[in-house]
Write a protein that holds these residues in place. Sequence first.
Motif, PDB file in Angstrom:
ATOM      1  N   LYS A  30       0.845  -1.193   0.000  1.00 25.39           N
ATOM      2  CA  LYS A  30       0.000   0.000   0.000  1.00 25.39           C
ATOM      3  C   LYS A  30       0.883   1.248   0.000  1.00 25.39           C
ATOM      4  N   GLY A  31       0.490   2.236  -0.790  1.00 25.51           N
ATOM      5  CA  GLY A  31       1.181   3.529  -0.772  1.00 25.51           C
ATOM      6  C   GLY A  31       2.654   3.459  -1.095  1.00 25.51           C
ATOM      7  N   GLY A  32       3.042   2.531  -1.980  1.00 26.17           N
ATOM      8  CA  GLY A  32       4.442   2.435  -2.377  1.00 26.17           C
ATOM      9  C   GLY A  32       5.301   1.593  -1.462  1.00 26.17           C
ATOM     10  N   VAL A  33       4.719   1.045  -0.391  1.00 25.25           N
ATOM     11  CA  VAL A  33       5.456   0.201   0.553  1.00 25.25           C
ATOM     12  C   VAL A  33       4.978  -1.245   0.420  1.00 25.25           C
ATOM     13  N   VAL A  48      11.802 -10.699   7.878  1.00 27.12           N
ATOM     14  CA  VAL A  48      10.918  -9.738   7.232  1.00 27.12           C
ATOM     15  C   VAL A  48      11.719  -8.944   6.210  1.00 27.12           C
ATOM     16  N   LYS A  49      11.067  -8.644   5.091  1.00 28.94           N
ATOM     17  CA  LYS A  49      11.695  -7.833   4.049  1.00 28.94           C
ATOM     18  C   LYS A  49      10.694  -6.781   3.611  1.00 28.94           C
ATOM     19  N   MET A  50      11.171  -5.593   3.285  1.00 26.32           N
ATOM     20  CA  MET A  50      10.271  -4.530   2.840  1.00 26.32           C
ATOM     21  C   MET A  50      10.976  -3.616   1.850  1.00 26.32           C
ATOM     22  N   SER A  51      10.171  -2.884   1.090  1.00 25.53           N
ATOM     23  CA  SER A  51      10.741  -1.941   0.123  1.00 25.53           C
ATOM     24  C   SER A  51       9.845  -0.714   0.017  1.00 25.53           C
ATOM     25  N   ILE A  52      10.444   0.392  -0.387  1.00 23.21           N
ATOM     26  CA  ILE A  52       9.707   1.620  -0.634  1.00 23.21           C
ATOM     27  C   ILE A  52      10.399   2.383  -1.759  1.00 23.21           C
ATOM     28  N   VAL A  53       9.604   2.951  -2.662  1.00 18.70           N
ATOM     29  CA  VAL A  53      10.127   3.808  -3.721  1.00 18.70           C
ATOM     30  C   VAL A  53      10.173   5.233  -3.181  1.00 18.70           C
ATOM     31  N   GLY A 150      19.953  -5.560   7.152  1.00 19.48           N
ATOM     32  CA  GLY A 150      20.618  -4.559   6.336  1.00 19.48           C
ATOM     33  C   GLY A 150      19.709  -3.856   5.351  1.00 19.48           C
ATOM     34  N   TYR A 151      20.347  -2.980   4.583  1.00 20.03           N
ATOM     35  CA  TYR A 151      19.665  -2.153   3.592  1.00 20.03           C
ATOM     36  C   TYR A 151      20.338  -2.311   2.236  1.00 20.03           C
ATOM     37  N   LEU A 152      19.517  -2.323   1.206  1.00 22.26           N
ATOM     38  CA  LEU A 152      19.979  -2.195  -0.168  1.00 22.26           C
ATOM     39  C   LEU A 152      19.306  -0.963  -0.747  1.00 22.26           C
ATOM     40  N   ILE A 153      20.098  -0.049  -1.268  1.00 20.96           N
ATOM     41  CA  ILE A 153      19.565   1.169  -1.891  1.00 20.96           C
ATOM     42  C   ILE A 153      19.949   1.144  -3.357  1.00 20.96           C
ATOM     43  N   GLN A 154      18.958   1.263  -4.223  1.00 17.85           N
ATOM     44  CA  GLN A 154      19.202   1.248  -5.662  1.00 17.85           C
ATOM     45  C   GLN A 154      18.738   2.559  -6.292  1.00 17.85           C
ATOM     46  N   SER A 155      19.567   3.114  -7.148  1.00 16.26           N
ATOM     47  CA  SER A 155      19.229   4.351  -7.843  1.00 16.26           C
ATOM     48  C   SER A 155      18.262   4.064  -8.986  1.00 16.26           C
ATOM     49  N   ASN A 156      17.214   4.896  -9.074  1.00 20.03           N
ATOM     50  CA  ASN A 156      16.249   4.792 -10.167  1.00 20.03           C
ATOM     51  C   ASN A 156      16.305   6.013 -11.078  1.00 20.03           C
ATOM     52  N   GLY A 157      17.472   6.646 -11.147  1.00 25.55           N
ATOM     53  CA  GLY A 157      17.601   7.856 -11.947  1.00 25.55           C
ATOM     54  C   GLY A 157      18.220   8.963 -11.125  1.00 25.55           C
ATOM     55  N   ALA A 158      18.152  10.175 -11.649  1.00 29.81           N
ATOM     56  CA  ALA A 158      18.847  11.303 -11.020  1.00 29.81           C
ATOM     57  C   ALA A 158      18.270  11.654  -9.650  1.00 29.81           C
ATOM     58  N   SER A 159      16.972  11.505  -9.459  1.00 29.20           N
ATOM     59  CA  SER A 159      16.369  11.939  -8.198  1.00 29.20           C
ATOM     60  C   SER A 159      15.297  10.968  -7.704  1.00 29.20           C
ATOM     61  N   CYS A 160      15.571   9.688  -7.836  1.00 29.59           N
ATOM     62  CA  CYS A 160      14.630   8.676  -7.353  1.00 29.59           C
ATOM     63  C   CYS A 160      15.417   7.422  -6.977  1.00 29.59           C
ATOM     64  N   SER A 161      14.940   6.726  -5.964  1.00 26.23           N
ATOM     65  CA  SER A 161      15.643   5.528  -5.517  1.00 26.23           C
ATOM     66  C   SER A 161      14.654   4.553  -4.873  1.00 26.23           C
ATOM     67  N   THR A 162      15.096   3.314  -4.733  1.00 22.34           N
ATOM     68  CA  THR A 162      14.310   2.297  -4.037  1.00 22.34           C
ATOM     69  C   THR A 162      15.119   1.777  -2.861  1.00 22.34           C
ATOM     70  N   LEU A 163      14.471   1.731  -1.704  1.00 23.15           N
ATOM     71  CA  LEU A 163      15.110   1.240  -0.489  1.00 23.15           C
ATOM     72  C   LEU A 163      14.533  -0.120  -0.130  1.00 23.15           C
ATOM     73  N   TYR A 164      15.421  -1.092   0.063  1.00 19.51           N
ATOM     74  CA  TYR A 164      15.039  -2.411   0.567  1.00 19.51           C
ATOM     75  C   TYR A 164      15.614  -2.566   1.968  1.00 19.51           C
ATOM     76  N   TYR A 165      14.813  -3.152   2.855  1.00 23.19           N
ATOM     77  CA  TYR A 165      15.275  -3.458   4.206  1.00 23.19           C
ATOM     78  C   TYR A 165      14.957  -4.915   4.479  1.00 23.19           C
ATOM     79  N   LEU A 166      15.933  -5.665   4.932  1.00 18.35           N
ATOM     80  CA  LEU A 166      15.738  -7.076   5.236  1.00 18.35           C
ATOM     81  C   LEU A 166      16.310  -7.362   6.619  1.00 18.35           C
ATOM     82  N   THR A 167      15.542  -8.066   7.428  1.00 17.60           N
ATOM     83  CA  THR A 167      16.056  -8.423   8.737  1.00 17.60           C
ATOM     84  C   THR A 167      15.689  -9.856   9.084  1.00 17.60           C
ATOM     85  N   GLN A 168      16.670 -10.575   9.570  1.00 15.54           N
ATOM     86  CA  GLN A 168      16.480 -11.922  10.089  1.00 15.54           C
ATOM     87  C   GLN A 168      16.994 -11.894  11.518  1.00 15.54           C
ATOM     88  N   MET A 169      16.075 -11.920  12.463  1.00 23.14           N
ATOM     89  CA  MET A 169      16.486 -11.731  13.846  1.00 23.14           C
ATOM     90  C   MET A 169      15.797 -12.723  14.765  1.00 23.14           C
TER      91      MET A 169
END
Length: 261
Positions: A30-33, A48-53, A150-169
Amino acid sequence: MPVQIPDDSDFSSFKDQCLSCDGWVSRYNKGGVTVWCREEESRTVQKVKMSIVCKDVTAEMLYDVLHDTSYRKKWDTNMIDTYDIGRLTANADVGYYSWKCPSPLKNRDFVTMRSWLPLGNDYLIINYSVKHPQHPPKKDYVRAVSLLTGYLIQSNGASCSTLYYLTQMDPRGSLPKWVVNRVSQFVAPKVMRKIYKASLKYPDWKRKHNPSLKPWMFPEQNALPCISVSELNVQRSDSLENIDESGLSEDKTHHSEDEET
């Protein structure tokens, strides 16, 4: 068990897990998440894993926000305390983090070894729990274990990115089902949106607070004391207290803003 600083293959494996769909079940979108959950062989381990644009936020800016401990104290309302303990290499350190759990559960804390790597258009930060002789478990907290976070951050162009967060705890306890549901439906999406909103405000804040200080980018600025991996051991779950909170009922009078969706 001796501590090993992650190498390129560890970062590559973490990235693959962030981008893989195999074995993950979507619990929220929902809402990009998006939030995915995965059941592990051990019922006590939560994965748990999650992402947001993130529109209007560069990958480098997100990377700075996630590293900047001083700024984290401004936006991370779940955090009780955090501090750096020492540095291992130019891109690895050890730190402490404690966070509020939903009432009436006990609060948790971690001591982790964190490592980071800018890789082309990607930025990665990963950690796992370690034992440091001068930072044993505290009386008022349950010492939880990060098997891999941890986090994975990927560039989607000059001013946009996608953030991934994954945790195994391993939270070191049998959690009630309402906690697991609440994390995936309320807490996790809210955390991702907080990071996004914090990133939008970061440039203005950073201009007023040591704008050139970025030791995660410029190792020569790092003033932390040097520590050796020989001082550390991997934190094993079975060496810590395990508590049973599975019978606790949800305290609806003490929700900490989780219900924002």
